[in-house]
Design a protein around this motif. Structure first.
Motif, short mmCIF file in Angstrom:
data_model
loop_
_atom_site.label_atom_id
_atom_site.label_comp_id
_atom_site.label_asym_id
_atom_site.label_seq_id
_atom_site.Cartn_x
_atom_site.Cartn_y
_atom_site.Cartn_z
N ARG A 25 0.77 -1.16 -0.06
CA ARG A 25 -0.08 0.06 -0.04
C ARG A 25 0.96 1.28 -0.10
O ARG A 25 0.42 2.32 -0.64
CB ARG A 25 -0.83 -0.14 1.25
CG ARG A 25 -1.93 1.26 1.19
CD ARG A 25 -2.76 1.32 2.49
NE ARG A 25 -3.53 2.18 2.38
CZ ARG A 25 -4.84 2.11 2.59
NH1 ARG A 25 -5.30 1.29 3.12
NH2 ARG A 25 -5.70 3.45 2.48
N SER A 26 1.94 1.35 0.50
CA SER A 26 3.03 2.55 0.72
C SER A 26 3.59 2.77 -0.70
O SER A 26 3.83 3.93 -0.90
CB SER A 26 4.19 1.99 1.63
OG SER A 26 4.77 1.01 1.31
N LYS A 27 3.44 2.03 -1.74
CA LYS A 27 3.84 2.34 -2.69
C LYS A 27 2.59 2.72 -4.02
O LYS A 27 3.04 3.02 -5.12
CB LYS A 27 4.72 1.18 -3.40
CG LYS A 27 5.80 0.60 -3.03
CD LYS A 27 6.32 -0.62 -3.42
CE LYS A 27 7.84 -0.90 -2.47
NZ LYS A 27 8.29 -2.06 -3.14
N THR A 28 1.76 3.00 -3.26
CA THR A 28 0.56 3.47 -4.03
C THR A 28 0.11 4.98 -3.66
O THR A 28 0.54 5.24 -2.51
CB THR A 28 -0.76 2.44 -3.79
OG1 THR A 28 -1.32 2.69 -2.35
CG2 THR A 28 -0.58 1.14 -4.44
N LYS A 29 -0.66 5.48 -4.34
CA LYS A 29 -1.11 6.95 -4.11
C LYS A 29 -2.48 7.05 -4.06
O LYS A 29 -3.16 6.48 -5.06
CB LYS A 29 -0.45 7.87 -5.05
CG LYS A 29 0.81 8.05 -5.10
CD LYS A 29 1.57 8.85 -6.11
CE LYS A 29 2.82 8.80 -6.45
NZ LYS A 29 3.26 9.67 -7.76
N GLU A 30 -2.91 7.96 -3.33
CA GLU A 30 -4.74 8.17 -3.26
C GLU A 30 -4.71 9.18 -4.28
O GLU A 30 -4.08 10.27 -4.72
CB GLU A 30 -5.22 8.51 -2.06
CG GLU A 30 -4.93 7.26 -0.93
CD GLU A 30 -5.72 7.51 0.38
OE1 GLU A 30 -6.45 8.28 0.57
OE2 GLU A 30 -5.58 6.61 1.17
N LEU A 31 -6.01 9.16 -4.78
CA LEU A 31 -6.39 10.23 -5.77
C LEU A 31 -7.71 10.95 -5.21
O LEU A 31 -8.49 10.29 -4.99
CB LEU A 31 -6.82 9.49 -7.16
CG LEU A 31 -7.01 10.35 -8.31
CD1 LEU A 31 -6.08 11.40 -8.66
CD2 LEU A 31 -7.43 9.64 -9.50
N ASP A 32 -7.90 12.21 -5.33
CA ASP A 32 -8.91 12.96 -5.03
C ASP A 32 -9.05 14.03 -5.92
O ASP A 32 -8.39 14.93 -5.92
CB ASP A 32 -8.96 13.68 -3.54
CG ASP A 32 -10.51 14.14 -3.00
OD1 ASP A 32 -11.42 13.90 -4.23
OD2 ASP A 32 -10.54 14.66 -2.12
N SER A 33 -9.84 13.63 -7.30
CA SER A 33 -9.71 14.82 -8.28
C SER A 33 -11.06 15.01 -8.75
O SER A 33 -12.19 14.79 -7.87
CB SER A 33 -9.20 13.99 -9.65
OG SER A 33 -9.78 12.79 -9.82
N VAL A 34 -11.51 15.66 -9.76
CA VAL A 34 -12.71 16.01 -10.47
C VAL A 34 -13.82 14.93 -10.27
O VAL A 34 -14.82 14.92 -9.82
CB VAL A 34 -12.75 16.76 -11.74
CG1 VAL A 34 -14.13 17.23 -12.08
CG2 VAL A 34 -11.90 18.28 -11.50
N TYR A 35 -13.19 13.80 -10.82
CA TYR A 35 -13.98 12.72 -11.31
C TYR A 35 -14.12 11.49 -10.42
O TYR A 35 -14.94 10.63 -10.35
CB TYR A 35 -14.04 12.30 -12.67
CG TYR A 35 -14.39 13.09 -13.59
CD1 TYR A 35 -15.85 13.73 -13.70
CD2 TYR A 35 -13.63 13.95 -14.40
CE1 TYR A 35 -15.93 14.72 -14.68
CE2 TYR A 35 -13.83 14.80 -15.49
CZ TYR A 35 -15.11 15.33 -15.55
OH TYR A 35 -15.47 16.15 -16.37
#
Length: 162
Positions: A121-131
């Motif tokens: 999990r530490s090698k992934t990124k979270e995304l909070d974008s328009v869609y």
């Protein structure tokens, strides 16, 4: 005199009811490049989330599905051909934001994304974008039962979209 109204037997009525239920079911896009894993997981996801699953095996196929319609949830492998999962969603978002013919539902809220991956999990990124917004991470390194329980718990959090 015979009636012109078609009659349905018990099995046909059940089929018709099931068909109506599927039309209202949650739509899930499952982006997974491992065909064997995808074949194993798709019916399991459909059962645990009571949903219709559309599969994409690469980011470009996923983008084509986004252009065809809206999804209530995305289950996303992190390691995809040519790019990682978040890069794939960013590319999809760039296409969606410039396409005048996108389904209107895309404008109504962020689609939750569950990252399903064999990497830490530490090698992934979270995304909070328009869609899109990352809802959670599920590891492929655990047993099938545990993986499905986590997917079910996270997938059932999707009813309150923002």
């Amino acid at each position: 005199m015979m009636s012109s109204t078609p009659s349905f037997g018990p099995s046909q009525s059940i089929y018709k009811l099931r068909s109506l239920q599927l039309n209202k079911a949650k739509r899930v896009l499952f982006i997974e490049d491992d065909e064997d894993f995808g074949d194993l997981m798709q019916p399991c996801i459909e059962q645990i989330l009571q949903c219709q699953v559309t599969r994409a095996t690469d980011p470009y196929e996923a983008i084509n599905h986004f252009m065809d319609g809206y999804f209530d949830l995305i289950i996303l492998d992190w390691n995809l051909p040519d790019m990682n999962g978040i890069e794939a969603l960013k590319r999809a978002e760039a296409v969606l934001s410039t396409e005048p013919e996108i389904p209107l539902k895309w404008e109504q809220g962020k689609v939750p994304v569950i990252v399903l991956s064999g990497i830490d999990r530490s090698k992934t990124k979270e995304l909070d974008s328009v869609y899109f917004r990352t809802l959670g991470f599920v590891s492929k390194k655990q047993g099938l039962k545990e993986m499905l329980e986590e997917l079910k718990a996270k997938g059932n959090q999707t009813s309150g979209r923002r």
